[in-house]
Each structure stands twice: as structure tokens, then as C-alpha cells.
Design a protein around this motif. Structure first.
Motif, PDB file in Angstrom:
ATOM      1  N   SER A  38       0.841  -1.196   0.000  1.00  0.00           N
ATOM      2  CA  SER A  38       0.000   0.000   0.000  1.00  0.00           C
ATOM      3  C   SER A  38       0.878   1.249   0.000  1.00  0.00           C
ATOM      4  O   SER A  38       0.857   2.039   0.943  1.00  0.00           O
ATOM      5  CB  SER A  38      -0.929  -0.007   1.220  1.00  0.00           C
ATOM      6  OG  SER A  38      -1.838   1.075   1.172  1.00  0.00           O
ATOM      7  N   ASP A  95      -2.804   1.926   7.351  1.00  0.00           N
ATOM      8  CA  ASP A  95      -3.723   2.706   6.517  1.00  0.00           C
ATOM      9  C   ASP A  95      -5.167   2.458   6.966  1.00  0.00           C
ATOM     10  O   ASP A  95      -6.060   2.257   6.143  1.00  0.00           O
ATOM     11  CB  ASP A  95      -3.511   2.311   5.048  1.00  0.00           C
ATOM     12  CG  ASP A  95      -4.240   3.219   4.079  1.00  0.00           C
ATOM     13  OD1 ASP A  95      -4.698   4.290   4.494  1.00  0.00           O
ATOM     14  OD2 ASP A  95      -4.364   2.838   2.898  1.00  0.00           O
ATOM     15  N   THR A  97      -8.585   3.581   8.457  1.00  0.00           N
ATOM     16  CA  THR A  97      -9.423   4.757   8.634  1.00  0.00           C
ATOM     17  C   THR A  97     -10.303   4.615   9.875  1.00  0.00           C
ATOM     18  O   THR A  97     -10.915   3.573  10.093  1.00  0.00           O
ATOM     19  CB  THR A  97     -10.319   4.970   7.402  1.00  0.00           C
ATOM     20  OG1 THR A  97      -9.497   5.082   6.241  1.00  0.00           O
ATOM     21  CG2 THR A  97     -11.151   6.232   7.552  1.00  0.00           C
ATOM     22  N   THR A 115      -6.421  12.249   4.837  1.00  0.00           N
ATOM     23  CA  THR A 115      -6.344  12.077   3.391  1.00  0.00           C
ATOM     24  C   THR A 115      -7.750  12.052   2.798  1.00  0.00           C
ATOM     25  O   THR A 115      -8.735  12.249   3.504  1.00  0.00           O
ATOM     26  CB  THR A 115      -5.590  10.775   3.048  1.00  0.00           C
ATOM     27  OG1 THR A 115      -5.417  10.690   1.632  1.00  0.00           O
ATOM     28  CG2 THR A 115      -6.338   9.557   3.539  1.00  0.00           C
ATOM     29  N   ASP A 116      -7.833  11.785   1.511  1.00  0.00           N
ATOM     30  CA  ASP A 116      -9.139  11.636   0.866  1.00  0.00           C
ATOM     31  C   ASP A 116      -9.077  10.509  -0.147  1.00  0.00           C
ATOM     32  O   ASP A 116      -7.995  10.103  -0.580  1.00  0.00           O
ATOM     33  CB  ASP A 116      -9.620  12.935   0.206  1.00  0.00           C
ATOM     34  CG  ASP A 116      -8.612  13.502  -0.793  1.00  0.00           C
ATOM     35  OD1 ASP A 116      -7.845  12.724  -1.394  1.00  0.00           O
ATOM     36  OD2 ASP A 116      -8.591  14.722  -0.987  1.00  0.00           O
ATOM     37  N   ASP A 117     -10.232   9.986  -0.487  1.00  0.00           N
ATOM     38  CA  ASP A 117     -10.331   8.940  -1.501  1.00  0.00           C
ATOM     39  C   ASP A 117     -10.665   9.574  -2.838  1.00  0.00           C
ATOM     40  O   ASP A 117     -11.540  10.450  -2.922  1.00  0.00           O
ATOM     41  CB  ASP A 117     -11.426   7.930  -1.135  1.00  0.00           C
ATOM     42  CG  ASP A 117     -10.941   6.905  -0.135  1.00  0.00           C
ATOM     43  OD1 ASP A 117      -9.727   6.644  -0.094  1.00  0.00           O
ATOM     44  OD2 ASP A 117     -11.775   6.364   0.603  1.00  0.00           O
ATOM     45  N   SER A 143     -13.110  -2.291   3.090  1.00  0.00           N
ATOM     46  CA  SER A 143     -12.492  -0.994   3.369  1.00  0.00           C
ATOM     47  C   SER A 143     -13.547   0.061   3.674  1.00  0.00           C
ATOM     48  O   SER A 143     -14.725  -0.078   3.326  1.00  0.00           O
ATOM     49  CB  SER A 143     -11.661  -0.539   2.168  1.00  0.00           C
ATOM     50  OG  SER A 143     -12.502  -0.300   1.041  1.00  0.00           O
ATOM     51  N   THR A 145     -13.615   2.851   2.285  1.00  0.00           N
ATOM     52  CA  THR A 145     -13.969   3.389   0.969  1.00  0.00           C
ATOM     53  C   THR A 145     -15.166   2.645   0.395  1.00  0.00           C
ATOM     54  O   THR A 145     -16.124   3.253  -0.094  1.00  0.00           O
ATOM     55  CB  THR A 145     -12.779   3.260   0.000  1.00  0.00           C
ATOM     56  OG1 THR A 145     -11.633   3.876   0.576  1.00  0.00           O
ATOM     57  CG2 THR A 145     -13.104   3.901  -1.331  1.00  0.00           C
ATOM     58  N   ALA A 181      -9.445   4.614  -4.010  1.00  0.00           N
ATOM     59  CA  ALA A 181      -8.517   4.417  -2.889  1.00  0.00           C
ATOM     60  C   ALA A 181      -7.982   5.775  -2.448  1.00  0.00           C
ATOM     61  O   ALA A 181      -8.348   6.821  -3.002  1.00  0.00           O
ATOM     62  CB  ALA A 181      -7.366   3.490  -3.291  1.00  0.00           C
ATOM     63  N   ASP A 182      -7.099   5.739  -1.430  1.00  0.00           N
ATOM     64  CA  ASP A 182      -6.455   6.970  -0.970  1.00  0.00           C
ATOM     65  C   ASP A 182      -5.774   7.669  -2.140  1.00  0.00           C
ATOM     66  O   ASP A 182      -5.053   7.032  -2.925  1.00  0.00           O
ATOM     67  CB  ASP A 182      -5.359   6.660   0.061  1.00  0.00           C
ATOM     68  CG  ASP A 182      -5.916   6.003   1.317  1.00  0.00           C
ATOM     69  OD1 ASP A 182      -7.111   6.156   1.569  1.00  0.00           O
ATOM     70  OD2 ASP A 182      -5.142   5.345   2.024  1.00  0.00           O
ATOM     71  N   LYS A 211     -10.939  11.420   5.099  1.00  0.00           N
ATOM     72  CA  LYS A 211     -10.842  10.471   6.204  1.00  0.00           C
ATOM     73  C   LYS A 211      -9.577  10.657   7.028  1.00  0.00           C
ATOM     74  O   LYS A 211      -8.575  11.183   6.550  1.00  0.00           O
ATOM     75  CB  LYS A 211     -10.918   9.048   5.669  1.00  0.00           C
ATOM     76  CG  LYS A 211      -9.840   8.667   4.674  1.00  0.00           C
ATOM     77  CD  LYS A 211     -10.141   7.296   4.075  1.00  0.00           C
ATOM     78  CE  LYS A 211      -9.010   6.776   3.218  1.00  0.00           C
ATOM     79  NZ  LYS A 211      -9.319   5.468   2.637  1.00  0.00           N
ATOM     80  N   ILE A 213      -6.720   8.696   9.293  1.00  0.00           N
ATOM     81  CA  ILE A 213      -6.062   7.416   9.519  1.00  0.00           C
ATOM     82  C   ILE A 213      -5.463   7.411  10.917  1.00  0.00           C
ATOM     83  O   ILE A 213      -4.834   8.388  11.347  1.00  0.00           O
ATOM     84  CB  ILE A 213      -4.976   7.175   8.456  1.00  0.00           C
ATOM     85  CG1 ILE A 213      -5.635   6.981   7.081  1.00  0.00           C
ATOM     86  CG2 ILE A 213      -4.101   5.982   8.802  1.00  0.00           C
ATOM     87  CD1 ILE A 213      -4.666   6.866   5.935  1.00  0.00           C
TER      88      ILE A 213
END
Length: 268
Positions: A38, A95, A97, A115-117, A143, A145, A181-182, A211, A213
Motif C-alpha cells: 500500500s 492505513d 481509517t 487524506t481523501d479517496d 475498506s 472506501t 482508494a487513498d 478520512k 487514519i
């Protein structure tokens, strides 16, 4: 007698659970659940076979401040919480969330990354969130997400995978139309594509989720939670956290980002 034995077992289990931090320090090591695929959060160096990444640096920082040896255990996304609940690992730095649903199962530290997806796809395919309707999107099974998209984008079919490299392979093969994803993780995969191939893909301008982490641990481990929080805040106060961020997201990296957060005892 059976009642007494059951009561004694309950008391002993409760005591064992309540002293996990002491047990970790007495043992001299902490078992940390991490991922190995990841990037830039965690990945296996193909030459040295050593784990590296943003998560790995924070895991090492926590172990150092607890004065114990870090022992890494590779976990998949859908195994992170089960490993915690089954005592296979002491904490998860993978990773992970922090969500209200997950907080009903495990406890979390303060956040150490925001971070954001986003969506990785062929250029021009997804100009806005509305374009996701009816499109097959690859997600990591279980996930945050995936769960967020099921709730907010019910008309977007999901194709579940165990890890992100398989998701990107499916995109390149044309099996899915996009990968969710991120944003930094997608940027890492995009940067590794051959130039000609990379020119055909892009990461969406719009985000589908913001989100936080954080480090995961068993429910009720207040002493461990406090110790991890103190370690993370100390990493911020000493400047180590900023150094780690710049190492993986600074101007000279493949995915430069602005640091819009600061680690503190205040939740974000």
C-alpha cells in the motif's frame, strides 16, 4: 464450583486484558499489523525485502517510545480488525481509517494522517462524482472506501479485491473502469506506470471521502491507547512527524502534498 471457576476465569481474563501495555513492555516487543503493498504508506523493498513507508516509520516511532522491539506482521485489509480481536497483533498501523462503525469494535489513537479517496481511471472518464453512476469501480474488500461508496453511491457497482496492486492490474486490463482508494496511494501507483501508459490515466479532481487514519487497538485498552497517543504527539512535537511526512509526501516525492493537519490529543 463451576460458577466459581467461570467467575475466576472472567476476572483473570479481565486482568489480562487490562494490563496489555504492561505485558507488551514486560515481553519487550510489540506485534504490529502492517501492510506490504500500500505505497507510500507501506511496501516491501524489492531489493532489501525490508518494509518501508509512512506507516512503517510511525510504527517504528511508537515502538521506540514504548521502549520495545517492533515485530511486524503482514495483514490484509479485511484481516486488520480480526487480528486485533483475536490477539494476533497488539496494534494495527496499516492505513486504517477511523470510522464510527469500526469504533464499535476497536479503539483508535489520535489521527496521524488526513487524506481523501479519489478515483484512478482513464483520462476524462470521470469528470465529476455523477459520472460514477453505473461504472464498475475496484475497491478493497471491507475498506471504509467500499462502505462509504455503498452508502453514498448506491448506483456505482463495486468489484472487490484483497489488495491494491490487483485493483490496478484490473484497471489496466480493462476489467474495471476505475480504482477507488487513498489519493496518495493512487498517485504512487500512477507514478510507477511506464510513461506511455501513465499518460493515459489520471486521478480524479473530486474526492469521494475525507478520512482520518489512526492506529487501531483492542477495545478497552486505555493504557495502551494513552501510550500510543503520547508517542504520536511526541513525534509531532519533536518534528519527527513532519520529517516523515516530507519523506513520503514532500516536494521531492512522486506525490507531493500539503500537510493540512497536526497531530494532537484533540481528535480530527
Amino acid at each position: 464450583m463451576r460458577h466459581f471457576a467461570a467467575l475466576a476465569f472472567t476476572v483473570l481474563a479481565s486482568l489480562a486484558h487490562a494490563t496489555s501495555l504492561e505485558a507488551i513492555q514486560k515481553k519487550g516487543e510489540i506485534v504490529i499489523g502492517v501492510k506490504d503493498s500500500s505505497p507510500p504508506f507501506s511496501m516491501m523493498d524489492t531489493k532489501t525485502r525490508a518494509l518501508k513507508g509512512y506507516d512503517i516509520d510511525f510504527a517504528l516511532g511508537i515502538a521506540k517510545r514504548l521502549n520495545v522491539k517492533p515485530v511486524f506482521k503482514i495483514v490484509e485489509s479485511d484481516d486488520r480488525i480480526p487480528h486485533l480481536k483475536n490477539d494476533t497483533v497488539d496494534i494495527v498501523v496499516a492505513d486504517l481509517t477511523r470510522t464510527a462503525e469500526r469504533e464499535r469494535e476497536i479503539d483508535f489513537s489520535v489521527g496521524y494522517f488526513v487524506t481523501d479517496d479519489r478515483i484512478l481511471a482513464k483520462k476524462g472518464r470521470f469528470k465529476s462524482e455523477a459520472d460514477l453512476a453505473g461504472a464498475q469501480i475496484a475497491v478493497t474488500a471491507t475498506s471504509s472506501t467500499s462502505k462509504k461508496m455503498k452508502k453514498n453511491l448506491p448506483n456505482t457497482p463495486q468489484v472487490e479485491f484483497e489488495d491494491k496492486p490487483e485493483m490496478v492490474k484490473a484497471l489496466l486490463a480493462g476489467s474495471v473502469e476505475g480504482v477507488a482508494a487513498d489519493g496518495p496511494v493512487l498517485a504512487a501507483f500512477l507514478s510507477r506506470m511506464p510513461a506511455a501508459q501513465r499518460a493515459q490515466y489520471e486521478i480524479s479532481d473530486f474526492a469521494i471521502e475525507i478520512k482520518t487514519i489512526a492506529v487501531g487497538m483492542q477495545k478497552g485498552e486505555k493504557k495502551l491507547q494513552e501510550a500510543v497517543n503520547l508517542a504520536l504527539v511526541d513525534m509531532e512535537n519533536t518534528g519527527e512527524a513532519v520529517t516523515i511526512f516530507n519523506r513520503w509526501f514532500g516536494p521531492q516525492t512522486a506525490m507531493p502534498m500539503m500537510r493540512i493537519f497536526k497531530i494532537s490529543n484533540r481528535r480530527f
